[in-house]
Design a protein around this motif. Structure first.
Motif, short mmCIF file in Angstrom:
data_model
loop_
_atom_site.label_atom_id
_atom_site.label_comp_id
_atom_site.label_asym_id
_atom_site.label_seq_id
_atom_site.Cartn_x
_atom_site.Cartn_y
_atom_site.Cartn_z
N MET A 171 20.95 30.65 31.36
CA MET A 171 20.35 29.72 30.43
C MET A 171 18.86 30.07 30.29
SD MET A 171 20.67 25.66 30.53
CE MET A 171 20.25 24.72 29.14
N ARG A 172 18.38 30.04 29.07
CA ARG A 172 16.98 30.38 28.81
C ARG A 172 16.07 29.20 29.07
NH1 ARG A 172 19.09 31.60 23.70
NH2 ARG A 172 20.04 33.64 23.73
N SER A 173 14.88 29.53 29.49
CA SER A 173 13.86 28.49 29.64
C SER A 173 13.33 28.13 28.25
CB SER A 173 12.71 29.00 30.52
OG SER A 173 11.97 29.99 29.84
N CYS A 174 12.59 27.05 28.16
CA CYS A 174 12.00 26.63 26.89
C CYS A 174 11.08 27.72 26.35
CB CYS A 174 11.23 25.33 27.05
SG CYS A 174 12.29 23.90 27.30
N GLU A 175 10.31 28.34 27.23
CA GLU A 175 9.39 29.38 26.80
C GLU A 175 10.15 30.61 26.28
OE1 GLU A 175 5.79 32.15 28.54
OE2 GLU A 175 6.45 30.41 29.68
N GLU A 176 11.22 31.00 26.98
CA GLU A 176 12.04 32.15 26.53
C GLU A 176 12.67 31.85 25.17
OE1 GLU A 176 13.64 34.14 30.66
OE2 GLU A 176 14.59 32.30 29.93
N ASN A 177 13.16 30.64 25.02
CA ASN A 177 13.78 30.25 23.76
C ASN A 177 12.74 30.26 22.63
OD1 ASN A 177 16.11 29.38 22.31
ND2 ASN A 177 15.11 27.37 22.13
N TYR A 178 11.57 29.73 22.89
CA TYR A 178 10.49 29.72 21.90
C TYR A 178 10.12 31.14 21.49
CZ TYR A 178 5.86 29.17 19.86
OH TYR A 178 4.78 29.23 19.03
N ASN A 179 9.98 32.03 22.47
CA ASN A 179 9.62 33.42 22.18
C ASN A 179 10.71 34.12 21.35
OD1 ASN A 179 7.15 33.26 23.47
ND2 ASN A 179 7.99 33.92 25.44
N MET A 180 11.97 33.79 21.65
CA MET A 180 13.06 34.38 20.87
C MET A 180 13.04 33.88 19.43
SD MET A 180 17.21 34.63 21.10
CE MET A 180 17.43 34.29 22.75
N VAL A 181 12.76 32.61 19.24
CA VAL A 181 12.67 32.05 17.89
C VAL A 181 11.54 32.72 17.11
CG1 VAL A 181 12.10 29.96 16.57
CG2 VAL A 181 13.73 29.84 18.45
N ILE A 182 10.40 32.92 17.74
CA ILE A 182 9.27 33.58 17.09
C ILE A 182 9.64 35.01 16.71
CG2 ILE A 182 6.91 34.44 17.43
CD1 ILE A 182 7.13 31.38 17.02
N GLU A 183 10.30 35.73 17.62
CA GLU A 183 10.73 37.10 17.35
C GLU A 183 11.73 37.13 16.20
OE1 GLU A 183 13.15 40.70 19.55
OE2 GLU A 183 12.19 39.17 20.78
N ASN A 184 12.68 36.20 16.19
CA ASN A 184 13.67 36.14 15.11
C ASN A 184 13.03 35.82 13.77
OD1 ASN A 184 15.77 36.83 16.79
ND2 ASN A 184 16.38 34.72 17.18
N MET A 185 12.01 34.98 13.77
CA MET A 185 11.31 34.66 12.53
C MET A 185 10.62 35.91 11.96
SD MET A 185 9.72 30.98 13.48
CE MET A 185 9.84 29.88 12.09
N LYS A 186 10.08 36.75 12.85
CA LYS A 186 9.46 38.00 12.41
C LYS A 186 10.50 38.93 11.79
CE LYS A 186 5.70 37.88 15.76
NZ LYS A 186 5.16 38.48 17.00
N ILE A 187 11.67 38.98 12.39
CA ILE A 187 12.75 39.82 11.88
C ILE A 187 13.16 39.36 10.49
CG2 ILE A 187 15.19 40.43 12.20
CD1 ILE A 187 14.61 40.31 15.26
N VAL A 188 13.32 38.06 10.32
CA VAL A 188 13.75 37.50 9.03
C VAL A 188 12.65 37.63 7.97
CG1 VAL A 188 14.47 35.37 7.88
CG2 VAL A 188 15.41 35.96 10.10
N ASP A 189 11.40 37.65 8.38
CA ASP A 189 10.30 37.79 7.43
C ASP A 189 10.20 39.19 6.85
OD1 ASP A 189 9.48 35.17 7.51
OD2 ASP A 189 7.92 35.50 9.02
N ASP A 190 10.81 40.18 7.48
CA ASP A 190 10.77 41.55 7.00
C ASP A 190 11.83 41.74 5.92
OD1 ASP A 190 10.75 44.27 6.55
OD2 ASP A 190 10.94 44.82 8.66
N PRO A 191 11.44 41.99 4.66
CA PRO A 191 12.40 42.14 3.57
C PRO A 191 13.41 43.26 3.81
CG PRO A 191 10.14 42.18 2.73
CD PRO A 191 10.07 42.14 4.22
N GLU A 192 13.02 44.25 4.58
CA GLU A 192 13.93 45.37 4.87
C GLU A 192 15.16 44.89 5.64
OE1 GLU A 192 14.96 49.18 4.17
OE2 GLU A 192 13.12 48.24 3.47
N ASN A 193 14.99 43.87 6.47
CA ASN A 193 16.10 43.34 7.26
C ASN A 193 17.01 42.41 6.46
OD1 ASN A 193 15.29 44.69 9.57
ND2 ASN A 193 13.91 43.05 10.16
N LEU A 194 16.59 42.03 5.27
CA LEU A 194 17.38 41.09 4.47
C LEU A 194 18.21 41.78 3.39
CD1 LEU A 194 14.79 38.22 4.06
CD2 LEU A 194 16.68 38.39 5.68
N LYS A 195 18.13 43.10 3.31
CA LYS A 195 18.91 43.83 2.31
C LYS A 195 20.39 43.78 2.67
CE LYS A 195 15.31 47.01 0.90
NZ LYS A 195 14.89 48.42 0.87
N CYS A 196 21.21 43.64 1.65
CA CYS A 196 22.66 43.61 1.84
C CYS A 196 23.14 45.01 2.22
CB CYS A 196 23.35 43.13 0.57
SG CYS A 196 25.14 42.97 0.75
#
Length: 68
Positions: A1-26
């Motif tokens: 189970m992840r700690s709150c800090e680990e979960n927060y860091n993962m959410v931030i990392e995932n937001m960066k991934i989704v913000d990159d248009p290259e990762n959103l191409k079909c």
């Protein structure tokens, strides 16, 4: 189970991934499909009809199986 800090860091990392248009191409090779580029709708339709997974997911599953 992840700690709150680990979960927060993962959410931030995932937001960066989704913000990159290259990762959103079909990635689906079926470019003539009406739903091409509209992945959320495509997946919803496949789930509703209990149909086989979309072609783009088949590529993911096949490549993971080859690595074993």
């Amino acid at each position: 189970m992840r700690s709150c800090e680990e979960n927060y860091n993962m959410v931030i990392e995932n937001m960066k991934i989704v913000d990159d248009p290259e990762n959103l191409k079909c990635t689906c090779p079926n470019t003539l499909c009406v739903w091409h580029g509209r992945c959320r709708e495509c997946v919803a339709i496949h789930r509703y009809h209990e149909d086989h997974v979309p072609e783009c997911f088949q590529l993911i599953f096949n490549s993971k199986g080859e690595k074993r």
